[in-house]
Design an enzyme around this catalytic site. Structure first.
Site, short mmCIF file in Angstrom:
data_model
loop_
_atom_site.label_atom_id
_atom_site.label_comp_id
_atom_site.label_asym_id
_atom_site.label_seq_id
_atom_site.Cartn_x
_atom_site.Cartn_y
_atom_site.Cartn_z
CG ASP A 44 27.59 60.52 16.18
OD1 ASP A 44 28.35 61.36 16.68
OD2 ASP A 44 26.63 60.82 15.45
CD GLU A 107 31.92 59.12 17.25
OE1 GLU A 107 31.43 60.26 17.23
OE2 GLU A 107 32.36 58.56 16.23
#
Length: 208
Positions: A44, A107
């Site tokens: 992320d 992610e």
């Protein structure tokens, strides 16, 4: 060809440590110890940095750049790119598979690539997948404007659009848009184009 080899071909990246990829596609519901939560957390941040730098190079006001970044790193675009790479089909999980898990596996894979090949490899992956997918998509100014005012708790935009001239084969439409207590006008060769142009004008003003 086994599944992991095929997946690496789809990703366009070959892992030196294949265990990182295995971990990236293991949801916490399938394993409480070796799962992708930490890689998701790392990925992320890597995605945020890569996207932020790309938008910084394009320029714009802080408000415009923030809106662009949010559009790229929110759940929907991450879920879309995850699906395009076939990641949900490779994810080990137990129970139902929701949109959060689908977006998170992208992610996690990004985090795994970062761990395996460094930032340059992860950035190249992000540019080739997430950013490339959305670079060709037309800007949805009406959708962006709606998200902006909803985030502020304001009433939704109101569009009043009608034909206002032009030739039969090339009509012209005028749009009067009311939003955030302001009125914006624009024209276009179709109703949709006039409304998108008006929304673009409103966004430029409201993001100042």
């Amino acid at each position: 060809m086994d599944g992991l080899t095929a997946l690496q071909q789809k990703l366009g990246y070959t892992f030196k440590d294949i265990n990182l990829l295995k971990r990236a596609i293991t949801h916490s519901s399938a394993s409480h110890t070796e799962n992708n939560e930490q890689l998701e957390f790392l990925g992320d941040s890597v995605i945020q940095l890569a996207v932020t730098y790309k938008i910084y190079l394009e320029g714009g006001t802080e408000g415009e750049m923030t809106a662009k970044r949010q559009k790229l790193v929110s759940r929907a675009p991450l879920e879309q790119v995850s699906n395009s790479l076939g990641l949900p089909a490779m994810l080990s999980y137990s129970g139902s598979l929701g949109s959060k898990a689908i977006s998170s596996v992208y992610e996690a894979v990004t985090g795994a690539i970062y761990c395996d090949g460094g930032y340059a490899a992860a950035e190249e992956f992000i540019c080739r997948t997430l950013l490339a997918m959305h670079a060709s998509a037309p800007e949805n100014y009406k959708g962006n404007l709606q998200e902006l005012v909803q985030g502020k708790g304001e009433p939704l935009p109101v569009y009043n659009t009608k034909q206002c001239g032009g030739e039969p084969h090339l009509p012209q439409f005028c749009c009067e848009l009311t939003v955030s207590g302001k009125t914006f006008t624009s024209v276009g060769t179709s109703k949709a184009a006039a409304e998108q142009n008006a929304a673009h004008t409103a966004l430029t003003y409201l993001n100042k």
